[in-house]
Design a protein around this motif. Structure first.
Motif, mmCIF file in Angstrom:
data_model
loop_
_atom_site.group_PDB
_atom_site.id
_atom_site.type_symbol
_atom_site.label_atom_id
_atom_site.label_comp_id
_atom_site.label_asym_id
_atom_site.label_seq_id
_atom_site.Cartn_x
_atom_site.Cartn_y
_atom_site.Cartn_z
ATOM 1 N N LEU A 117 -3.495 4.633 8.454
ATOM 2 C CA LEU A 117 -4.790 3.979 8.676
ATOM 3 C C LEU A 117 -5.558 4.693 9.795
ATOM 4 O O LEU A 117 -6.759 4.922 9.686
ATOM 5 C CB LEU A 117 -4.581 2.505 9.028
ATOM 6 C CG LEU A 117 -5.870 1.692 9.234
ATOM 7 C CD1 LEU A 117 -6.696 1.629 7.958
ATOM 8 C CD2 LEU A 117 -5.551 0.283 9.727
ATOM 9 N N LYS A 118 -4.859 5.061 10.856
ATOM 10 C CA LYS A 118 -5.489 5.768 11.977
ATOM 11 C C LYS A 118 -6.087 7.099 11.489
ATOM 12 O O LYS A 118 -7.209 7.455 11.837
ATOM 13 C CB LYS A 118 -4.449 6.013 13.067
ATOM 14 C CG LYS A 118 -4.980 6.670 14.327
ATOM 15 C CD LYS A 118 -3.911 6.687 15.412
ATOM 16 C CE LYS A 118 -4.355 7.469 16.641
ATOM 17 N NZ LYS A 118 -4.399 8.917 16.439
ATOM 18 N N PHE A 134 -9.082 2.296 1.071
ATOM 19 C CA PHE A 134 -8.447 3.507 0.540
ATOM 20 C C PHE A 134 -6.930 3.457 0.728
ATOM 21 O O PHE A 134 -6.176 3.875 -0.142
ATOM 22 C CB PHE A 134 -9.035 4.762 1.197
ATOM 23 C CG PHE A 134 -8.641 6.034 0.494
ATOM 24 C CD1 PHE A 134 -9.080 6.299 -0.794
ATOM 25 C CD2 PHE A 134 -7.813 6.973 1.103
ATOM 26 C CE1 PHE A 134 -8.716 7.463 -1.461
ATOM 27 C CE2 PHE A 134 -7.438 8.136 0.452
ATOM 28 C CZ PHE A 134 -7.895 8.381 -0.839
ATOM 29 N N LEU A 135 -6.497 2.909 1.845
ATOM 30 C CA LEU A 135 -5.061 2.743 2.083
ATOM 31 C C LEU A 135 -4.454 1.835 1.013
ATOM 32 O O LEU A 135 -3.382 2.116 0.467
ATOM 33 C CB LEU A 135 -4.839 2.166 3.483
ATOM 34 C CG LEU A 135 -3.420 1.840 3.935
ATOM 35 C CD1 LEU A 135 -2.456 2.987 3.700
ATOM 36 C CD2 LEU A 135 -3.403 1.458 5.402
ATOM 37 N N ARG A 150 0.951 -2.420 3.409
ATOM 38 C CA ARG A 150 0.184 -3.618 3.031
ATOM 39 C C ARG A 150 -0.419 -4.295 4.261
ATOM 40 O O ARG A 150 -1.582 -4.716 4.247
ATOM 41 C CB ARG A 150 1.067 -4.609 2.270
ATOM 42 C CG ARG A 150 1.329 -4.215 0.815
ATOM 43 C CD ARG A 150 1.991 -5.354 0.051
ATOM 44 N NE ARG A 150 2.461 -4.926 -1.244
ATOM 45 C CZ ARG A 150 1.719 -4.886 -2.352
ATOM 46 N NH1 ARG A 150 0.454 -5.245 -2.320
ATOM 47 N NH2 ARG A 150 2.246 -4.494 -3.504
ATOM 48 N N GLU A 151 0.382 -4.395 5.310
ATOM 49 C CA GLU A 151 -0.110 -5.012 6.551
ATOM 50 C C GLU A 151 -1.283 -4.212 7.124
ATOM 51 O O GLU A 151 -2.278 -4.769 7.574
ATOM 52 C CB GLU A 151 1.018 -5.098 7.584
ATOM 53 C CG GLU A 151 2.143 -6.068 7.232
ATOM 54 C CD GLU A 151 3.146 -5.530 6.210
ATOM 55 O OE1 GLU A 151 4.059 -6.282 5.854
ATOM 56 O OE2 GLU A 151 3.014 -4.370 5.766
ATOM 57 N N ALA A 152 -1.143 -2.884 7.104
ATOM 58 C CA ALA A 152 -2.210 -2.023 7.635
ATOM 59 C C ALA A 152 -3.494 -2.161 6.809
ATOM 60 O O ALA A 152 -4.604 -2.090 7.349
ATOM 61 C CB ALA A 152 -1.753 -0.568 7.659
ATOM 62 N N ALA A 153 -3.339 -2.384 5.507
ATOM 63 C CA ALA A 153 -4.510 -2.529 4.629
ATOM 64 C C ALA A 153 -5.144 -3.909 4.729
ATOM 65 O O ALA A 153 -6.241 -4.134 4.209
ATOM 66 C CB ALA A 153 -4.116 -2.241 3.181
ATOM 67 N N GLY A 154 -4.470 -4.849 5.406
ATOM 68 C CA GLY A 154 -5.017 -6.196 5.560
ATOM 69 C C GLY A 154 -5.134 -6.913 4.221
ATOM 70 O O GLY A 154 -4.294 -6.734 3.336
ATOM 71 N N ALA A 166 -9.304 -0.737 -5.025
ATOM 72 C CA ALA A 166 -7.834 -0.653 -5.056
ATOM 73 C C ALA A 166 -7.244 -1.511 -6.173
ATOM 74 O O ALA A 166 -6.126 -1.271 -6.625
ATOM 75 C CB ALA A 166 -7.258 -1.101 -3.713
ATOM 76 N N ASP A 167 -8.021 -2.507 -6.639
ATOM 77 C CA ASP A 167 -7.525 -3.455 -7.630
ATOM 78 C C ASP A 167 -8.056 -3.198 -9.035
ATOM 79 O O ASP A 167 -7.795 -3.968 -9.950
ATOM 80 C CB ASP A 167 -7.901 -4.882 -7.191
ATOM 81 C CG ASP A 167 -7.411 -5.184 -5.780
ATOM 82 O OD1 ASP A 167 -6.221 -4.959 -5.514
ATOM 83 O OD2 ASP A 167 -8.229 -5.601 -4.942
#
Length: 200
Positions: A117-118, A134-135, A150-154, A166-167
């Protein structure tokens, strides 16, 4: 090779599935422009350049004015072909400087979702929301699943969500994502509208 159905066009989606740079550029162009046209644009760009795969080195070295003309079409690759051609060059130059010109260098061997993500947040034209989307796209459809992605993508990383590109896995999910985005816009508009004074 992942099978994508984002552009809703077999040739465009085939390129997105086998060329990480095409996918990255599609995401860059997904702004103030119909989603499927943004992700269809890398195929048009490759066709106009006479290549079967996009090259960060070639795009970075291209004559800026010629690249703008390539983006202008017709049809144009974006609503703002001039600024998006410049941003695409900027993106490709960053890939050359940091990742040997490889878009997949962004995620190859990445230790966790937070690090990825960074890296995405540092890309030209990628704000916090676009980086998360994008993540989520990489994790859900491209097989890029570092720990904690998943956590990083919120919320975009949630299983079964219909929130973003993404979906999108076909025409039905495109309609669902579009409906979600419309509802979000309406809610934002309603939140901004001044409250009516109660009738006396």
């Amino acid at each position: 090779m992942p099978t994508l159905r984002i552009a809703q066009d077999p040739a465009a989606d085939e390129l997105l599935g086998r060329d990480p740079l095409a996918l990255l550029i599609g995401m860059l162009l997904d702004q103030q422009f119909p989603m499927e046209r943004a992700f269809g644009a890398p195929r048009l760009l490759a066709d106009r350049l006479g290549v079967d795969r996009l090259s960060a080195a070639d795009l970075a070295a291209a004559d800026p004015d010629e690249l703008v003309r390539t983006f202008q079409g017709p049809p144009a690759l974006h609503r703002y072909p001039g600024s998006m051609a410049a941003r695409t060059q900027e993106l490709c130059r960053l890939l050359l400087d940091r990742y040997e010109g490889r878009a997949d260098g962004l995620w190859d061997g990445v230790p966790d979702g937070g690090t990825l993500l960074k890296r995405l947040n540092e890309l030209p034209g990628f704000g916090a929301q676009k980086a998360r989307i994008f993540l989520a796209l990489l994790g859900k459809q491209y097989g890029v699943t570092p720990p904690g992605w998943r956590e990083a993508a919120g919320d975009y990383g949630l299983e079964g969500a219909r929130r973003s590109v993404a979906d999108i896995t076909g025409p039905e999910s495109l309609v669902e994502v579009r409906a979600f985005k419309q509802a979000q816009k309406q809610a934002a508009k309603a939140a901004k509208a001044p409250a009516k004074a109660p009738a006396k």
